[in-house]
Design an enzyme around this catalytic site. Structure first.
Site, mmCIF file in Angstrom:
data_model
loop_
_atom_site.group_PDB
_atom_site.id
_atom_site.type_symbol
_atom_site.label_atom_id
_atom_site.label_comp_id
_atom_site.label_asym_id
_atom_site.label_seq_id
_atom_site.Cartn_x
_atom_site.Cartn_y
_atom_site.Cartn_z
ATOM 1 N N LYS A 88 0.747 -1.385 -0.183
ATOM 2 C CA LYS A 88 0.022 0.059 -0.121
ATOM 3 C C LYS A 88 0.774 1.181 0.028
ATOM 4 C CE LYS A 88 -4.236 -1.933 0.110
ATOM 5 N NZ LYS A 88 -4.915 -2.295 1.381
ATOM 6 N N ARG B 64 -4.051 -10.129 4.597
ATOM 7 C CA ARG B 64 -4.452 -10.235 3.188
ATOM 8 C C ARG B 64 -2.901 -9.637 2.499
ATOM 9 N NH1 ARG B 64 -6.125 -6.556 -0.875
ATOM 10 N NH2 ARG B 64 -7.382 -7.637 -2.346
#
Ligand SMILES: Nc1nc2ncc(COP(=O)(O)OP(=O)(O)O)nc2c(=O)[nH]1
Length: 277
Positions: A222, A256
């Site tokens: 991210k 995840r």
């Protein structure tokens, strides 16, 4: 509607295990922010799914629409999302590990559940598609409820915003008849958040324990990582692992990730070292 018995045995077993479960990301999209286009061909997607399972993935999260919050892009229609999923979903389900369907559309989630998907992953936390909560309740499947916003005022306390969002999601769930213990909460790292807010959400993740629900964290590759260490998405493994180790230490029960093997190794070594304290 009477709340259904939750969570299913496969999820309970994963959540009761010592270490967090690992969810492998399978993006069958042309434009996912870090691996768009790599797995859009069904045979490539299947090779990827097999590899993640061989690496130790407990769940495969399949998504056919990038959730990248970019302005003005043409959203993917349900037909297009289904067209991407149809050639591959049943084959991924047949690999034998639970499959999570990452879609914002209840129509797509319904079809995927019919194909054997085992858990709904709603990046809008039951607050965008009005049919999602009823579908999840009717199908008696667990659901990931992720915190998401178009943007959160940087002056706001992100954890307070998150708590208010989850209260709304849990109210929607209760009214639809979704049993509370079939819900997994997710802070939505990178969604509507500044890099600072994403890192605050990770640092203060343990505050979500107040909900007494399992927590899933997806920090993989991210943008917040680049705010500390300038890097392209596929060059953020170190930062992703650091974030996921911290998340696990602060209570995350599902991680995840795009990088299953490296993440599992980091989690297991961390656990082994911590056990020597
Ligand atoms: N529950 C949950 N679902 C998610 N789905 C997509 C993404 C974005 O990552 P990715 O799927 O790699 O990118 P894209 O949405 O561009 O396909 N992050 C999450 C997350 O953090 N939590």
């Amino acid at each position: 509607m009477v709340a259904s018995p939750h969570p299913p045995a496969w999820l309970r077993a994963l959540l009761e295990r010592r270490g967090p479960a690992v969810m492998g990301v399978l993006n069958i999209t042309p434009d996912s922010f870090s691996d768009g286009g790599q797995f859009i061909a069904p045979e490539q997607a299947l090779v990827r799914a097999r590899a993640m399972i061989a690496d130790g993935a407990d769940i495969i999260d399949i998504g056919a629409e990038s959730t990248r919050p970019y302005k003005g892009a043409k959203p993917v229609t349900a037909d297009e999302e289904l067209a991407r999923l149809k050639p591959v979903l049943a084959a991924v389900v047949a690999l034998g590990v639970p499959v999570s369907i990452d879609s914002m559309k209840s129509e797509v989630v319904a079809w995927a559940l019919d194909q054997g998907a085992a858990i709904a992953n709603d990046v809008w936390g039951l607050q965008r598609d009005a049919g999602m909560a009823a579908l999840v309740a009717a199908r008696n499947v667990p659901v990931v409820v992720m915190h998401n916003r178009d943007s959160v005022d940087p002056a706001l306390d992100i954890m307070q915003d998150m708590a208010a969002f989850f209260d709304r999601s849990l109210d929607i769930a209760a009214k639809a008849g979704i049993a509370r213990d079939g819900i997994v909460l997710d802070p939505g790292i990178g969604f509507g958040k500044t890099p600072e807010q994403s890192m605050t959400a990770l640092a203060r993740l343990d505050e979500l324990a107040a909900f007494d629900l399992p927590i899933l964290v997806g920090a993989s590759r991210k943008r917040f990582i680049a705010s500390v260490s300038p890097s392209e998405p596929q060059d953020r493994l170190g930062g992703s692992i650091a974030a996921h180790v911290i998340a696990a230490q602060r209570g995350a029960r599902i991680i995840r990730t795009h990088d299953v093997a490296a993440t599992l190794q980091a989690l297991r070594v961390t656990e082994a070292i911590e056990s020597k304290r």
